[in-house]
Design a protein around this motif. Structure first.
Motif, PDB file in Angstrom:
ATOM      1  N   TYR A 121      -8.372   4.835   0.673  1.00 59.23           N
ATOM      2  CA  TYR A 121      -7.191   4.952   1.241  1.00 59.23           C
ATOM      3  C   TYR A 121      -7.643   4.748   3.268  1.00 59.23           C
ATOM      4  CZ  TYR A 121      -3.025   3.629  -1.136  1.00 59.23           C
ATOM      5  OH  TYR A 121      -2.210   3.111  -1.623  1.00 59.23           O
TER       6      TYR A 121
ATOM      7  N   LEU B 162       0.673  -1.076  -0.133  1.00 56.46           N
ATOM      8  CA  LEU B 162       0.167   0.157  -0.381  1.00 56.46           C
ATOM      9  C   LEU B 162       0.504   1.111  -0.157  1.00 56.46           C
ATOM     10  CD1 LEU B 162      -3.287  -0.520   1.962  1.00 56.46           C
ATOM     11  CD2 LEU B 162      -3.524   0.063  -0.222  1.00 56.46           C
TER      12      LEU B 162
ATOM     13  N   GLY C  64       0.620   3.734  -3.257  1.00 58.04           N
ATOM     14  CA  GLY C  64      -0.330   5.129  -2.805  1.00 58.04           C
ATOM     15  C   GLY C  64       0.725   6.354  -4.202  1.00 58.04           C
TER      16      GLY C  64
ATOM     17  N   VAL D 280      -3.456   0.847   6.654  1.00 56.99           N
ATOM     18  CA  VAL D 280      -3.053   2.275   5.725  1.00 56.99           C
ATOM     19  C   VAL D 280      -2.085   2.913   6.578  1.00 56.99           C
ATOM     20  CG1 VAL D 280      -4.833   2.464   4.653  1.00 56.99           C
ATOM     21  CG2 VAL D 280      -4.761   3.607   6.695  1.00 56.99           C
TER      22      VAL D 280
END
Length: 609
Positions: free
Chosen positions: A347, A289, A293, A321
């Motif tokens: 997110y 993750l 981004g 997250v």
């Protein structure tokens, strides 16, 4: 007079592919060495039988290879002419004869394997392999190699039955070839018949989650929908055989590697469905993750896109997250910097349900005290900036080395932001932050002011960039000194270090990253110069328009830095301006005009007194 062996009827032989016939119908006609080829093409077996005994006695070679279609035996394979193949093989034709003109090189036996013609393949092998104890093992290895690369399961099974005592290395290579080509049925066959080490299985899983290899064993072959289905089945097959979906067999996290290519979303899903950790860590403690981004790679070119499907898959499987990398950055930091409002909102759905989102968005910081607002400002993400400010984020929050969101917004964080018109988003971000009460007089621990950062934008000073000049004037009006001294990260042709103009794929050098470059973890001295004014910076980085504004507001043309360099000394020595002779000339003219104006003013003052 026509060449012997050419048919006058020129009809498509029974069973031959019409398209191939059209490609081949005019071939061989003008080449006396290709008379055997013409006979096979035209299915003229009587002429072929008459010509074969002449091979080697006239201008005719049994294994002569046409540049486009290879040997006569290869033409027989292409035409699926078993009778012609038998005649040629009985005469001693070499199934391995290669034309040497194509890449990869082809031969009759290679063509039989590639087209899946098992009968033709078996017929050729009977002549060269079967029943002959003198056939070297390398021939068996070559056959196994080619059949696994092409994914011909039945042929692989045949080859395995023609010899025994296969070495561990050969079997591992065979498995690797089948895995790299996403040939799941061949992999199943090999796994069912042989025992492989856990390391080999784990390495195979890493290859399976990567791009499919082509026939040259080069990665990223062209794929279709069925190929990706095969890849997912292959991953499941290997995990079922004992592969660890969380293994870092090649030193890289397999989930991160699959997630950072949009085309490998099927592999990502298969890994997650089979128990891979969605929070697996990379070398810097980052997760998938963190990478998602920002835009990820698409196919084989430079194109990139935001990978929403991958993000959703990871979140559905429990990806965090708020997990921190080794610098304390969370995936939310990277999403604030590199995504858009839609992805950033996605997110935020991963935030803990037991805490108000607004409070979480305001409180999340990395190890250097940088908030999400710092990162959104550095990334010039206008919608995310507005959202965070409306959520109550502190517009004047300073990180450990004094960087506020305003400074992050002013500083270029990527290479493309330093040229026209890319910096307009930076100006827009600065305006939003100022409108929300940002303090323009905030200064970083390195002595940087907004004027220093504005000097990092390439500007030819032709008068078209009025917004940049207007912002500089506003900062000066609000009290920022035009001759403030700061340490500048310089570019040295010897050290090879980068300036603030960093590649677009990196987060950039701003905020806490400036400290890393001022005090690198090595014995080499940092490529920096102290006591430089914004005018020094403008001359070094080619900010001609800003230089005009600074000089018009009293900037000292004779200010010297720690190396006793004046602003004028930097124009021709800056490596950043080596490819911009027009800007160098304009900067020189600006300084000359300013110096002349200063002299004229002094003379008038003297005359007045």
């Amino acid at each position: 007079m026509p060449l012997t062996g050419l048919s006058s009827a020129r009809l498509v032989p029974p069973g031959m592919n019409g398209r191939l016939w059209m490609q081949m119908k005019d071939a061989f006609n003008d080449d006396p060495k290709a008379r055997l080829h013409a006979c096979v093409r035209d299915n003229d077996m009587s002429a072929l039988r008459n010509l074969v005994p002449l091979c080697g006695t006239v201008d005719l070679e049994l294994n002569y290879c046409d540049p486009d279609f290879g040997s006569a035996l290869q033409v027989a394979v292409l035409c699926d002419n078993m009778t012609a193949a038998g005649i040629l093989l009985d005469a001693g034709a070499n199934p391995w004869a290669s034309n040497g003109f194509t890449e990869p090189q082809t031969s009759a036996i290679e063509t039989a394997i590639q087209t899946g013609n098992r009968d033709m393949f078996t017929r050729m092998c009977e002549k060269t392999v079967l029943g002959d104890s003198k056939i070297p093992q390398q021939v068996h290895r070559a056959l196994l190699n080619r059949t696994t690369i092409h994914g011909q399961t039945a042929m692989v099974e045949d080859v395995l039955g023609w010899a025994d005592g296969w070495s561990e290395a050969v079997l591992e290579n065979a498995l690797g070839d089948a895995v790299s080509g996403w040939h799941v049925e061949v992999v199943r066959l090999l796994l069912a018949r042989f025992r492989y080490s856990p390391l080999c299985i784990n390495l195979s899983l890493c290859r399976a989650a990567d791009f499919k290899s082509d026939l040259l064993s080069l990665p990223r072959a062209e794929c279709n929908g069925l190929d990706y289905v095969n890849q997912q089945e292959l991953i499941g097959c290997l995990i079922g055989a004992g592969a660890d979906p969380n293994s870092n067999a090649e030193g890289l996290n397999i989930v991160i590697e699959a997630a950072t290519w949009a085309d490998l979303v099927g592999a990502l899903k298969a890994l997650l469905d089979k128990g891979a950790d969605p929070n697996g860590r990379g070398p810097a403690g980052e997760t998938a993750l963190h990478h998602l981004g920002s835009p990820v790679h698409v196919k084989k070119g430079p194109k990139r896109c935001l990978h929403e499907t991958g993000i959703r898959l990871l979140l559905q499987h429990g990806a965090s997250v708020t997990i921190q990398d080794e610098l304390g950055n969370t995936p939310l930091h990277f999403a604030a910097f590199g995504s858009n409002m839609h992805i950033f909102s996605l997110y935020t759905t991963g935030l803990p349900v037991d805490s108000p989102h607004n409070d979480a968005l305001k409180s999340i910081k990395n190890n250097s005290g940088e908030t999400l607002l710092h990162w959104a400002a550095a990334g010039k993400k206008i919608d995310i900036l507005r959202f965070l400010l409306l959520s109550g984020a502190d517009v004047n929050a300073a990180n450990d080395n004094g960087w506020t969101p305003l400074m992050c917004a002013v500083a270029p964080s990527t290479a493309t932001e330093t040229s026209v018109p890319s910096y307009y988003k930076a100006l827009q971000a600065v305006r939003i932050i100022l409108d929300h009460g940002a303090d323009p007089l905030a200064c970083t621990a390195e002595g940087w002011t907004p004027l220093h950062c504005l000097s990092l934008y390439l500007d030819d000073g032709d008068g078209n960039n009025n917004e940049l000049a207007d912002l500089a004037k506003e900062f000066i009006t609000r009290g920022i000194p035009v001759d403030a001294r700061a340490t500048m990260l310089a570019v040295s042709t010897n050290s090879g270090r980068k300036s603030l103009r960093v590649p677009n794929r990196e987060v950039g050098i701003w905020g806490s990253r400036v400290v890393e470059h001022l005090q690198p973890n090595s014995n080499k001295s940092p490529a920096t110069t102290k006591d430089r004014t914004p005018l020094h910076w403008a001359m070094f980085h080619g900010a001609a328009g800003l230089a005009r504004v600074l000089l018009a507001n009293g900037a000292d043309v004779n200010a010297v830095d720690e190396r006793n360099c004046r602003p004028a000394d930097l124009i021709n020595t800056s490596p950043l301006l080596q490819t911009h002779p027009d800007i160098r000339a304009r900067l020189t003219r600006i300084l000359v005009d300013a110096t002349n104006s200063s002299v004229e003013y002094s003379q008038k003052q003297q005359q007045a007194t």
